[in-house]
Design a protein around this motif. Structure first.
Motif, short mmCIF file in Angstrom:
data_model
loop_
_atom_site.label_atom_id
_atom_site.label_comp_id
_atom_site.label_asym_id
_atom_site.label_seq_id
_atom_site.Cartn_x
_atom_site.Cartn_y
_atom_site.Cartn_z
N GLY A 270 0.80 -1.21 0.00
CA GLY A 270 0.00 0.00 0.00
C GLY A 270 0.84 1.27 0.00
O GLY A 270 0.43 2.29 0.55
N ARG A 271 2.00 1.20 -0.63
CA ARG A 271 2.92 2.34 -0.66
C ARG A 271 2.88 3.01 -2.02
O ARG A 271 2.69 2.36 -3.05
N GLU A 272 3.09 4.33 -2.01
CA GLU A 272 3.06 5.09 -3.26
C GLU A 272 4.31 4.82 -4.10
O GLU A 272 5.42 4.78 -3.57
N LEU A 273 4.09 4.64 -5.39
CA LEU A 273 5.20 4.44 -6.32
C LEU A 273 4.94 5.26 -7.57
O LEU A 273 3.84 5.22 -8.14
N LYS A 274 5.94 6.00 -7.99
CA LYS A 274 5.84 6.76 -9.23
C LYS A 274 7.17 6.69 -9.95
O LYS A 274 8.19 7.19 -9.47
N PHE A 275 7.17 6.04 -11.11
CA PHE A 275 8.40 5.93 -11.90
C PHE A 275 8.67 7.23 -12.63
O PHE A 275 7.75 7.84 -13.20
N GLU A 276 9.92 7.67 -12.64
CA GLU A 276 10.34 8.72 -13.56
C GLU A 276 10.62 8.11 -14.92
O GLU A 276 10.45 8.74 -15.96
N LEU A 277 11.07 6.87 -14.91
CA LEU A 277 11.35 6.12 -16.13
C LEU A 277 10.05 5.80 -16.86
O LEU A 277 9.06 5.39 -16.24
N ARG A 278 10.03 5.97 -18.16
CA ARG A 278 8.88 5.58 -18.97
C ARG A 278 9.06 4.13 -19.37
O ARG A 278 10.03 3.77 -20.04
N ILE A 279 8.13 3.28 -18.94
CA ILE A 279 8.21 1.85 -19.23
C ILE A 279 7.19 1.51 -20.31
O ILE A 279 5.99 1.74 -20.15
N VAL A 280 7.67 0.98 -21.44
CA VAL A 280 6.81 0.63 -22.56
C VAL A 280 6.61 -0.88 -22.57
O VAL A 280 7.59 -1.63 -22.71
N ARG A 281 5.37 -1.32 -22.41
CA ARG A 281 5.09 -2.76 -22.37
C ARG A 281 4.22 -3.17 -23.56
O ARG A 281 3.62 -2.34 -24.21
#
Length: 281
Positions: A270-281
């Protein structure tokens, strides 16, 4: 001549240096290429990815399904008079900073160690940390852009700039062609470019392929756990700088699995996560 779509394989899609195959790859050499390519993507049912210097992007699969559009516009830094300069989005960051230093102009020298193009810096509103409070948008007057409808000029107030934010991140089919910047004259003490490079060597881990800071929001305990789990793997988190992913494999699966694990653990906790990296899937 319209942009040509072709197959492309290599390790230059991202500074993580993993190997990928794009069945649909094109170079943007004219601003007019953008609406043409977006139209083709729509007709073929393809997702789209704009690619600059590869400094803030990771493709999670070896085979890229989207239409990849590489920024190959002519590199232009044009003095418009006074303190105004028109800069194309393909200009490397270091090239612009060196030019402004030669001219005795204020600029975002804190980005000297960022291996990006100006377009990428505009899109993510790159800058220093919150403490120093310097962002690319501080110097922007307007941005020339392109989308499926054609070419347009957007005022700074229309671009939703914030900390590591801009309208380009919310609109993946909006492409920055270039910008008009205001770089005032300034007496520059010392060499801010060399000083930033020295800072990067001291504080960042540059031994292996990387894309800089990984997250803007994260739980350090979770990243420390993941770093320990991937300690002996060809992709992992730096021992020198926790929020710093690095890669030593051509196979993107190692790094992709680590990023997915980071997402899962943050969700479970339940922790906040925000990537600076752009991940393309």
């Amino acid at each position: 001549m319209p942009a040509e779509i072709q197959r492309r394989e290599g390790r230059d899609f991202s500074l993580f240096r993993s190997r990928h195959v794009a069945e649909n790859f094109a170079e943007i050499r004219r601003a007019e290429d953008v609406p043409e390519l977006l139209k083709i993507a729509g007709e073929r049912g393809l997702g789209t990815v704009f690619l600059g210097g590869g400094s803030n992007i990771f493709f999670a699969s070896r085979r890229i399904r989207q239409l990849v559009m590489k920024n190959a516009l002519p590199e232009v830094v044009e003095h418009l008079g006074g303190d105004r300069f028109r800069v194309s989005s393909s200009v490397p960051m270091l090239k612009l900073l060196r030019r402004m230093k030669e001219l005795g102009r204020d600029c975002f020298y804190c980005l000297a160690s960022a291996p990006c193009q100006i377009g990428g810096a505009i899109a993510m509103n790159a800058g220093s940390g919150p403490g120093e409070g310097i962002s690319v948008s501080d110097y922007i007057e307007s941005v020339e852009a392109a989308n499926a409808e054609g070419l347009l000029t957007l005022k700074k107030s229309e671009l939703g700039f914030g900390y590591r934010r801009s309208a380009f991140l919310d609109n993946p089919d909006l492409f920055a062609v270039g910008a008009v910047f205001v770089f005032p004259k300034k007496k520059i003490a010392g060499d801010p470019i060399a000083e930033r490079m020295e800072w990067a060597r001291e504080h960042q881990d540059l031994r292996f392929p990387n894309c800089g800071s990984l997250c803007s929001r994260y739980d350090a305990r979770i990243l420390r756990l993941v770093r320990a789990l991937y300690r002996f793997c060809p992709a992992g988190l730096s021992g020198k700088k926790l929020n710093w992913a690095q890669n030593r494999s051509e196979n993107p699966a190692w790094l992709a699995s680590m990023l997915r694990l980071i997402e899962i653990l943050h969700a479970l906790a339940g922790r906040e996560l925000k990537f600076e990296l752009r991940i393309v899937r």
